[in-house]
Structure formats: structure tokens, C-alpha cells
Motif scaffolding. Structure first.
Motif, mmCIF file in Angstrom:
data_model
loop_
_atom_site.group_PDB
_atom_site.id
_atom_site.type_symbol
_atom_site.label_atom_id
_atom_site.label_comp_id
_atom_site.label_asym_id
_atom_site.label_seq_id
_atom_site.Cartn_x
_atom_site.Cartn_y
_atom_site.Cartn_z
ATOM 1 N N VAL A 1 0.851 -1.188 0.000
ATOM 2 C CA VAL A 1 0.000 0.000 0.000
ATOM 3 C C VAL A 1 0.889 1.241 0.000
ATOM 4 O O VAL A 1 1.872 1.309 0.737
ATOM 5 C CB VAL A 1 -0.898 -0.003 1.261
ATOM 6 C CG1 VAL A 1 -1.617 1.328 1.427
ATOM 7 C CG2 VAL A 1 -1.891 -1.160 1.202
ATOM 8 N N ALA B 1 0.557 5.182 0.873
ATOM 9 C CA ALA B 1 -0.314 6.233 1.442
ATOM 10 C C ALA B 1 0.368 7.573 1.191
ATOM 11 O O ALA B 1 0.351 8.077 0.068
ATOM 12 C CB ALA B 1 -0.572 5.951 2.913
ATOM 13 N N GLY B 2 1.033 8.142 2.205
ATOM 14 C CA GLY B 2 1.719 9.423 1.997
ATOM 15 C C GLY B 2 3.088 9.267 1.349
ATOM 16 O O GLY B 2 3.674 10.228 0.858
ATOM 17 N N GLY B 3 3.620 8.059 1.363
ATOM 18 C CA GLY B 3 4.890 7.772 0.685
ATOM 19 C C GLY B 3 6.126 8.244 1.435
ATOM 20 O O GLY B 3 7.247 8.054 0.965
ATOM 21 N N GLN B 4 5.971 8.827 2.624
ATOM 22 C CA GLN B 4 7.125 9.418 3.310
ATOM 23 C C GLN B 4 8.090 8.373 3.848
ATOM 24 O O GLN B 4 9.273 8.660 4.041
ATOM 25 C CB GLN B 4 6.661 10.340 4.440
ATOM 26 C CG GLN B 4 5.831 11.499 3.957
ATOM 27 C CD GLN B 4 6.567 12.295 2.891
ATOM 28 O OE1 GLN B 4 7.585 12.922 3.180
ATOM 29 N NE2 GLN B 4 6.095 12.257 1.659
ATOM 30 N N SER B 5 7.597 7.177 4.091
ATOM 31 C CA SER B 5 8.489 6.081 4.484
ATOM 32 C C SER B 5 8.652 5.094 3.335
ATOM 33 O O SER B 5 9.750 4.597 3.093
ATOM 34 C CB SER B 5 7.923 5.355 5.713
ATOM 35 O OG SER B 5 7.883 6.234 6.808
ATOM 36 N N LEU B 6 7.545 4.819 2.621
ATOM 37 C CA LEU B 6 7.623 3.784 1.582
ATOM 38 C C LEU B 6 8.535 4.193 0.421
ATOM 39 O O LEU B 6 9.323 3.362 -0.065
ATOM 40 C CB LEU B 6 6.217 3.456 1.040
ATOM 41 C CG LEU B 6 6.204 2.324 0.016
ATOM 42 C CD1 LEU B 6 6.732 1.023 0.622
ATOM 43 C CD2 LEU B 6 4.822 2.100 -0.573
ATOM 44 N N GLY C 1 8.475 14.454 12.642
ATOM 45 C CA GLY C 1 9.290 14.978 11.549
ATOM 46 C C GLY C 1 9.149 16.495 11.423
ATOM 47 O O GLY C 1 9.089 17.227 12.409
ATOM 48 N N THR D 1 0.446 10.205 6.318
ATOM 49 C CA THR D 1 -0.900 9.992 6.860
ATOM 50 C C THR D 1 -0.813 9.452 8.298
ATOM 51 O O THR D 1 0.189 8.851 8.692
ATOM 52 C CB THR D 1 -1.682 8.985 5.998
ATOM 53 O OG1 THR D 1 -0.992 7.730 6.020
ATOM 54 C CG2 THR D 1 -1.837 9.462 4.556
ATOM 55 N N ALA E 1 8.247 5.984 16.583
ATOM 56 C CA ALA E 1 7.225 6.904 16.051
ATOM 57 C C ALA E 1 6.216 7.284 17.138
ATOM 58 O O ALA E 1 5.916 6.503 18.040
ATOM 59 C CB ALA E 1 6.523 6.271 14.859
ATOM 60 N N GLU E 2 5.664 8.481 16.994
ATOM 61 C CA GLU E 2 4.761 9.029 18.001
ATOM 62 C C GLU E 2 3.367 8.401 17.939
ATOM 63 O O GLU E 2 2.776 8.061 18.984
ATOM 64 C CB GLU E 2 4.617 10.552 17.815
ATOM 65 C CG GLU E 2 5.853 11.364 18.138
ATOM 66 C CD GLU E 2 6.894 11.381 17.013
ATOM 67 O OE1 GLU E 2 6.653 10.768 15.947
ATOM 68 O OE2 GLU E 2 7.970 11.985 17.217
ATOM 69 N N LEU F 1 -5.216 -0.895 6.253
ATOM 70 C CA LEU F 1 -5.663 -0.256 7.499
ATOM 71 C C LEU F 1 -6.618 0.860 7.084
ATOM 72 O O LEU F 1 -6.203 1.845 6.460
ATOM 73 C CB LEU F 1 -4.461 0.303 8.275
ATOM 74 C CG LEU F 1 -4.795 1.072 9.555
ATOM 75 C CD1 LEU F 1 -5.554 0.200 10.553
ATOM 76 C CD2 LEU F 1 -3.534 1.636 10.194
#
Ligand code: FAD
Length: 276
Positions: A30, A32-37, A101, A110, A122-123, A166
Motif C-alpha cells: 500500500v 499512502a503518503g509515501g514518506q516512508s515507503l 518529523g 498519513t 514513532a509518536e 488499514l
């Protein structure tokens, strides 16, 4: 380095997104925001056959109150929630979101993406554990709901299967007589935390501590009735990560003990109606 080749699909419904993951036979991911993927793909730490972009699933683009919960759909960006008037009903969100971040990153990342990614430092996973949030997962057999305690299985490992999305997270609304605390220490603003804590207390009732950045997942303990000394000792013992160049294990132990004492006191004061 560039990402390995993959197929890209952008389904319009949640059912279609699940169908795409099923079609990928466990090799889909999946987006989503792509910031990690996206960095993970670029470094070839993952080589999915298909990237299933969920950004067109408008049915998951909502923040709403349902009974005693604030429900956040999978398309909601961290920055959107940070600025959303309903976020005030879950005070820990207001306290913690600005620590994720940098603002630019939160404008894309997201809320559900961070929880799905399950980085131990992570928070949002820590908040989910502290509040015992519920996670709504959509898969080929329909929807199921799991608690945060059941959801986080280890570092970047969750109850989300390879054919699941999710769909939403349900954070319980703060009740009268509840107070909260949150703090973390990072080397620079915007970095992942070296260690952090989220706390909640109920006037005349339970006190809960969740520590993050200290183990392979957030660690939650009932600390009702513990004084500062006992709390500090308990918090020290939660740290089981090996040290790294950013901070030794002993440093993290001292850090999390100090944060736990301070933020439990803050939550208890707020629960009794005192200053934050
Ligand atoms: C420089 C930098 C600093 C950062 N600092 C922090 C920080 O301090 N704290 C912090 O918490 N995070 C930090 N992050 C991570 C950031 O918050 C990401 O936004 C977040 O981890 C993932 O959210 P995303 O929507 O971008 O998900 P993506 O990158 O799109 O996906 C991340 C992972 O989760 C899966 N996934 C995403 N959404 C779903 C879903 N709905 N269903 C099933 N699987 C899903 C993806 O398949 C992927 O495996 C940082 C990132 C960078 C690049």
C-alpha cells in the motif's frame, strides 16, 4: 539507487484496493503518503510487485466523532489532523503531532500510514497504545477491528496482513477528569525520538505510561499509585534497545526515567484540574 520495477495501480474503492492486494499474492504494498515507503523502495529495502496507491479512496478521507471515539480514515494527513478542530477532543494528538518529523513531511504523511509503518520510535503508534485505540483493518474476508495492544507485533510488524488495508484508527475521546502528558527527546528538531513517553491519568483512578524508542514497539504499563522513585525504576527497565551512535542504552534509560516522572506528574496534575 532507484526502485526496482513495480506495477502501479490507483484503485477508486477500498474493495478494489483489497482486490489488487489479493491479486498481487502477498507481493503488493500500500502507498499512502509515501514518506516512508518511497525511501524504502528507492533503497530497495522492499521490492513489491505492485504498489497500490490508496490516495483515490475518498471513502477513507474523513475525521469524525462516532460515539466515544474520534475516527480517522486512512487518507487523513498528519498535518490535516494537527489543524483539525475535532483533534482537541483527543488532547494527546494535539501534544504529539507537532513532533512528527517536519511540517512538510506531515503534510504528506498519513496518520494511518505512520501506525501501519510501526516504527518503534514513532509518536502515533505510542499514542495508539497509550489510549488503547482500535484499528479497523479491511481484508478479503471483510473488516475486523483490533486493539492497539494486539496490533503492534514488533519493529515494523503489525496485524496488517499482505492483503489488508488499514482503513481507520479509532482514538477514544478524553473523558472529564482525565489528564495527559507527552514528551520526547531527539537530537535535532524533526528527527525520530531517541526516547519518548505518552501518559494519561484519571482523577482518583488509573495512570498509564507508554514509552517509545525503547524497544521493538511501544511499551505500556499501568503505573497507578507509583511514586517518582518506583516510576523511574520501572521506566528504566522498559529500555531494551541496544545503544546506537545517537545514544547509549544507559543514556536512554536515564532519559525515559526522567521523562516518565515529569509527564506522569503532568497528567496527574491535569486530571486533578491543575495547571498543565
Ligand atoms: C526525514 C524523515 C523524518 C521522519 N520523522 C518522523 C518522526 O519523527 N516521527 C514519525 O512518526 N515519523 C517520522 N517519519 C515518517 C513519516 O511520519 C511517515 O509519514 C510515516 O511513517 C508513514 O506515513 P505515510 O502515510 O507516508 O506512509 P507510506 O510511506 O505511504 O507507507 C509506510 C508503510 O505503511 C504501509 N501503509 C501505509 N498506509 C497503509 C494503510 N492504510 N494500510 C496498510 N498499509 C499501509 C505502506 O505499505 C508502507 O509499508 C519521518 C520520515 C522522514 C522521511
Amino acid at each position: 539507487m532507484k526502485a526496482a520495477p513495480f506495477a502501479y495501480v490507483r484503485p477508486a474503492t477500498l474493495d478494489d484496493a483489497v482486490a489488487e492486494l489479493v491479486r498481487s499474492r502477498g507481493e503488493g504494498k500500500v502507498l499512502a503518503g509515501g514518506q516512508s515507503l518511497v525511501p524504502i523502495l528507492a533503497m530497495r529495502l522492499a521490492r513489491p510487485s505492485t504498489v497500490v496507491d490508496i490516495s483515490a479512496l475518498s471513502e477513507l478521507d474523513y475525521v469524525r466523532r462516532e460515539g466515544d471515539a474520534l475516527v480517522i480514515g486512512a487518507l487523513v494527513r498528519q498535518r490535516t489532523l494537527e489543524q483539525h478542530p475535532l483533534a482537541a477532543a483527543v488532547p494527546l494528538l494535539r501534544l504529539a503531532l507537532p513532533w512528527i518529523g517536519h511540517r512538510e513531511l506531515r503534510s504528506r504523511g498519513t496518520v494511518c500510514g505512520s501506525i501501519a509503518h510501526a516504527d518503534p520510535a514513532a509518536e502515533l503508534p505510542a499514542l495508539a497504545c497509550c489510549l488503547n485505540a482500535e484499528l479497523e483493518i479491511a481484508g478479503r474476508r471483510g473488516r475486523r477491528t483490533v486493539t492497539a495492544a494486539e496490533f503492534f507485533l514488533g519493529a515494523m510488524a503489525t496485524a496488517i496482513g499482505p492483503e489488508d488495508v488499514l482503513a481507520a484508527v479509532r482514538f477514544p475521546l478524553a473523558q472529564p477528569g482525565e489528564g495527559f502528558g507527552f514528551a520526547e527527546i531527539a537530537r535535532r528538531h524533526g528527527d525520530f525520538a531517541l526516547a519518548g513517553v505518552a501518559t494519561r491519568a484519571r482523577a482518583g483512578g488509573e495512570t498509564v505510561l507508554t514509552a517509545f524508542g525503547v524497544s521493538d514497539r511501544p511499551v505500556t504499563r499501568d503505573v497507578t499509585g507509583l511514586d517518582d522513585e518506583a516510576l523511574a525504576a520501572l521506566a528504566r527497565d522498559l529500555v531494551d534497545t541496544a545503544g546506537d551512535p545517537h545514544g547509549s542504552r544507559e543514556y536512554r534509560r536515564r532519559l525515559v526515567a526522567a521523562l516518565a516522572v515529569r509527564e506522569v506528574a503532568r497528567a496527574r496534575r491535569a486530571a486533578e484540574g491543575g495547571p498543565a
